[in-house]
Design a protein around this motif. Structure first.
Motif, PDB file in Angstrom:
ATOM      1  N   LEU A  84      14.396  -0.995   5.007  1.00 21.65           N
ATOM      2  CA  LEU A  84      13.637  -0.235   4.015  1.00 21.65           C
ATOM      3  C   LEU A  84      12.146  -0.202   4.316  1.00 21.65           C
ATOM      4  O   LEU A  84      11.401   0.533   3.649  1.00 21.65           O
ATOM      5  CB  LEU A  84      13.866  -0.811   2.619  1.00 21.65           C
ATOM      6  N   GLY A  85      11.698  -0.985   5.283  1.00 22.02           N
ATOM      7  CA  GLY A  85      10.282  -1.004   5.617  1.00 22.02           C
ATOM      8  C   GLY A  85       9.427  -1.691   4.584  1.00 22.02           C
ATOM      9  O   GLY A  85       8.281  -1.289   4.329  1.00 22.02           O
ATOM     10  N   VAL A  86       9.975  -2.751   3.978  1.00 20.38           N
ATOM     11  CA  VAL A  86       9.258  -3.509   2.948  1.00 20.38           C
ATOM     12  C   VAL A  86       9.114  -4.950   3.424  1.00 20.38           C
ATOM     13  O   VAL A  86      10.105  -5.626   3.687  1.00 20.38           O
ATOM     14  CB  VAL A  86      10.011  -3.482   1.600  1.00 20.38           C
ATOM     15  N   GLY A  87       7.877  -5.426   3.526  1.00 20.92           N
ATOM     16  CA  GLY A  87       7.628  -6.790   3.956  1.00 20.92           C
ATOM     17  C   GLY A  87       7.016  -7.624   2.855  1.00 20.92           C
ATOM     18  O   GLY A  87       6.821  -7.151   1.727  1.00 20.92           O
ATOM     19  N   VAL A  88       6.739  -8.872   3.170  1.00 18.48           N
ATOM     20  CA  VAL A  88       6.104  -9.763   2.195  1.00 18.48           C
ATOM     21  C   VAL A  88       4.742  -9.194   1.811  1.00 18.48           C
ATOM     22  O   VAL A  88       3.929  -8.837   2.667  1.00 18.48           O
ATOM     23  CB  VAL A  88       5.957 -11.182   2.779  1.00 18.48           C
TER      24      VAL A  88
ATOM     25  N   LEU B 285       5.346  -3.594  -2.157  1.00 19.26           N
ATOM     26  CA  LEU B 285       6.034  -3.301  -3.411  1.00 19.26           C
ATOM     27  C   LEU B 285       7.438  -2.766  -3.137  1.00 19.26           C
ATOM     28  O   LEU B 285       7.662  -1.974  -2.222  1.00 19.26           O
ATOM     29  CB  LEU B 285       5.245  -2.284  -4.229  1.00 19.26           C
ATOM     30  N   LEU B 286       8.370  -3.213  -3.950  1.00 19.81           N
ATOM     31  CA  LEU B 286       9.763  -2.784  -3.868  1.00 19.81           C
ATOM     32  C   LEU B 286      10.190  -2.250  -5.235  1.00 19.81           C
ATOM     33  O   LEU B 286       9.860  -2.841  -6.264  1.00 19.81           O
ATOM     34  CB  LEU B 286      10.653  -3.981  -3.489  1.00 19.81           C
ATOM     35  N   THR B 287      10.922  -1.134  -5.223  1.00 21.99           N
ATOM     36  CA  THR B 287      11.462  -0.608  -6.475  1.00 21.99           C
ATOM     37  C   THR B 287      12.896  -1.087  -6.615  1.00 21.99           C
ATOM     38  O   THR B 287      13.763  -0.742  -5.802  1.00 21.99           O
ATOM     39  CB  THR B 287      11.427   0.923  -6.497  1.00 21.99           C
ATOM     40  N   ALA B 288      13.151  -1.917  -7.629  1.00 21.44           N
ATOM     41  CA  ALA B 288      14.481  -2.467  -7.853  1.00 21.44           C
ATOM     42  C   ALA B 288      14.972  -2.043  -9.224  1.00 21.44           C
ATOM     43  O   ALA B 288      14.444  -2.481 -10.244  1.00 21.44           O
ATOM     44  CB  ALA B 288      14.455  -3.991  -7.746  1.00 21.44           C
ATOM     45  N   MET B 289      15.963  -1.147  -9.234  1.00 13.09           N
ATOM     46  CA  MET B 289      16.569  -0.674 -10.477  1.00 13.09           C
ATOM     47  C   MET B 289      15.522  -0.139 -11.445  1.00 13.09           C
ATOM     48  O   MET B 289      15.545  -0.408 -12.648  1.00 13.09           O
ATOM     49  CB  MET B 289      17.395  -1.791 -11.118  1.00 13.09           C
ATOM     50  N   GLY B 290      14.581   0.627 -10.873  1.00  7.96           N
ATOM     51  CA  GLY B 290      13.553   1.284 -11.677  1.00  7.96           C
ATOM     52  C   GLY B 290      12.318   0.464 -11.909  1.00  7.96           C
ATOM     53  O   GLY B 290      11.319   0.998 -12.412  1.00  7.96           O
ATOM     54  N   ALA B 291      12.325  -0.823 -11.552  1.00 11.15           N
ATOM     55  CA  ALA B 291      11.161  -1.684 -11.783  1.00 11.15           C
ATOM     56  C   ALA B 291      10.415  -1.918 -10.469  1.00 11.15           C
ATOM     57  O   ALA B 291      11.035  -2.077  -9.417  1.00 11.15           O
ATOM     58  CB  ALA B 291      11.598  -3.013 -12.378  1.00 11.15           C
ATOM     59  N   SER B 292       9.095  -1.938 -10.541  1.00 12.51           N
ATOM     60  CA  SER B 292       8.270  -2.185  -9.358  1.00 12.51           C
ATOM     61  C   SER B 292       8.016  -3.684  -9.230  1.00 12.51           C
ATOM     62  O   SER B 292       7.462  -4.318 -10.146  1.00 12.51           O
ATOM     63  CB  SER B 292       6.947  -1.430  -9.472  1.00 12.51           C
ATOM     64  N   LEU B 293       8.441  -4.254  -8.091  1.00 10.02           N
ATOM     65  CA  LEU B 293       8.301  -5.690  -7.865  1.00 10.02           C
ATOM     66  C   LEU B 293       7.587  -5.933  -6.532  1.00 10.02           C
ATOM     67  O   LEU B 293       7.795  -5.194  -5.568  1.00 10.02           O
ATOM     68  CB  LEU B 293       9.683  -6.357  -7.820  1.00 10.02           C
ATOM     69  N   ARG B 294       6.767  -6.974  -6.508  1.00 10.89           N
ATOM     70  CA  ARG B 294       6.106  -7.336  -5.257  1.00 10.89           C
ATOM     71  C   ARG B 294       6.959  -8.370  -4.514  1.00 10.89           C
ATOM     72  O   ARG B 294       7.350  -9.385  -5.082  1.00 10.89           O
ATOM     73  CB  ARG B 294       4.715  -7.900  -5.521  1.00 10.89           C
ATOM     74  N   VAL B 295       7.228  -8.095  -3.264  1.00 10.20           N
ATOM     75  CA  VAL B 295       8.048  -9.001  -2.457  1.00 10.20           C
ATOM     76  C   VAL B 295       7.205 -10.183  -2.014  1.00 10.20           C
ATOM     77  O   VAL B 295       6.161 -10.019  -1.372  1.00 10.20           O
ATOM     78  CB  VAL B 295       8.613  -8.263  -1.215  1.00 10.20           C
ATOM     79  N   VAL B 296       7.649 -11.402  -2.386  1.00 11.63           N
ATOM     80  CA  VAL B 296       6.895 -12.608  -2.030  1.00 11.63           C
ATOM     81  C   VAL B 296       7.702 -13.530  -1.109  1.00 11.63           C
ATOM     82  O   VAL B 296       7.207 -14.588  -0.704  1.00 11.63           O
ATOM     83  CB  VAL B 296       6.478 -13.388  -3.292  1.00 11.63           C
ATOM     84  N   GLY B 297       8.934 -13.151  -0.813  1.00 10.00           N
ATOM     85  CA  GLY B 297       9.758 -13.991   0.064  1.00 10.00           C
ATOM     86  C   GLY B 297      10.901 -13.199   0.659  1.00 10.00           C
ATOM     87  O   GLY B 297      11.310 -12.160   0.122  1.00 10.00           O
TER      88      GLY B 297
END
Length: 387
Positions: free
Chosen positions: A165-169, A172-184
């Motif tokens: 998906l091209g998302v690193g630590v 931001l990741l969109t998970a089930m409509g919510a924006s979350l910052r990937v920390v691990g």
């Protein structure tokens, strides 16, 4: 006395011409090029079967990875729910406390579970969202390869999904409509069809509402898992309780049931092709030596001795082919994992043993069948046939 001493060993030698030399090995390697082709042909057939079995076994391993690596001895779910995959479980909020109060239970940890989609710059894919108590870490990822446990507005995602998906630590990741910052980043949570994202229980409540989907329970030292599961079920009531192994087995059965028809068709086609190649290859090997067997028959060799030679040849061929096929399957599994980490090919000792046993049975039939021509001939006719 001297004459008798000389004649006896000569008579014994003539009566057992097939025992004088290792004929099975000699017949197999008399033409080394043909022998190599026979072994490689059988090995290619075995490799096909091992890879088909390995792909399925690898898929099951990936789906059950979270359960198999959990520290919990027992899993508690809603009554009638025996899996996570394709299931929905909801328990009363006080279930973790009730489970923890059962004698023999060392700890109880709730997890919240939901399925949906996650999205990044390179696309989207199906995912399981698991909320867990980040304070204890129970119910979270088995291992972090980078970063830390999530907090408010944060998430841990699988490293393979991160690459896809091209998302690193830090992204931001969109998970089930919510924006979350990937920390691990975790490992082992992605398969061909889906991946896994972990968040704190409080964050899960914000995204999908307050719920307890499953309760993970650890037992005191010395408490048998089956006995502990039975005790929890009898004490708490209205729940389904399984040991970790039982839960993993139930999850594996779901995968098998969902793909049973396709896998059965693929495995059947592969097995039929493989066994046909093995039978024809070993039958051809015997037919090519039929003249030599006829000579041995004319010299006094009995049919059981000739069959023993063929049997040794078949066993040697299949064993060598099995070694080659197993090594090739392991190499292919390693290369596939490097090219596509979400695809796992699991080559197990039991699969190798079962495949080799099938090859031996079919190989015996194919190798021994041509000997019926020699078995029904008398010695003189056999000798004339060989000329």
């Amino acid at each position: 006395m001297t004459t008798d001493t000389v004649r006896r060993p000569r008579a014994t030698h003539q009566a057992n011409p097939t025992r004088a030399v290792p004929l099975g090995r000699r017949f197999l390697f008399a033409d080394r090029r043909r022998a190599a082709l026979t072994v490689l042909g059988v090995a290619a057939s075995l490799l096909l079967v091992l890879l088909l079995d390995g792909i399925f076994a690898g898929a099951v391993d990936r789906v059950t990875y979270y359960i198999r690596t959990s520290p919990a001895d027992v899993f508690v779910a809603q009554s009638g729910v025996r899996t996570m995959h394709m299931s929905a479980s909801a328990l009363p909020a006080d279930t973790p406390d009730r489970v923890a109060d059962v004698p023999g239970v060392a700890w109880a940890a709730p997890i919240a579970f939901a399925s949906g989609t996650i999205a990044g710059p390179r696309g989207r894919e199906l995912s399981y969202l698991i909320g867990y108590d980040t304070g204890t870490g129970r119910g979270g990822p088995a291992r972090l390869v980078d970063g830390r446990a999530p907090g408010a507005g944060e998430a841990v995602m699988d490293e393979q999904a991160s690459d896809r998906l091209g998302v690193g630590v830090g992204d931001l990741l969109t998970a089930m409509g919510a924006s979350l910052r990937v920390v691990g980043l975790s490992t082992g949570g992605s398969s061909i069809t889906n991946t896994t994202v972990f968040v704190d229980l409080a964050e899960f409540r914000r995204i999908r509402g307050d719920r307890v989907s499953y309760v993970l329970a650890g037992l005191d030292a010395g408490v048998d898992a089956s006995a502990g599961a039975h005790r929890i079920g009898a004490t708490v009531g209205g729940v389904t309780v399984q040991t970790r192994q039982q839960f993993a087995d139930s999850e594996a059965r779901v995968v098998r049931d969902m793909s049973a028809d396709l896998l059965r068709l693929m495995s059947t086609i592969g097995l039929v092709i493989a066994l046909a190649v093995i039978a024809l290859g070993l039958m051809s090997a015997t037919l090519n030596r039929l003249r030599d067997f006829a000579v041995l028959k004319a010299l006094g060799g009995r049919t059981p001795h000739l069959a023993a030679v063929v049997t040794f040849q078949v066993v040697l061929t299949v064993v060598l082919a099995s070694v080659v096929a197993s090594a090739a399957a392991l190499a292919v599994a390693w290369l596939v994992l490097l090219a596509e980490p979400s695809v796992e090919i699991s080559v197990t000792a039991s699969a190798v043993t079962q495949t080799t046993a099938r090859a031996l049975v079919v190989g015996m039939l194919g190798g021994l069948w041509p000997l019926r021509r020699i078995a029904v001939l008398d010695a003189a006719s056999a000798f004339r046939r060989s000329r």
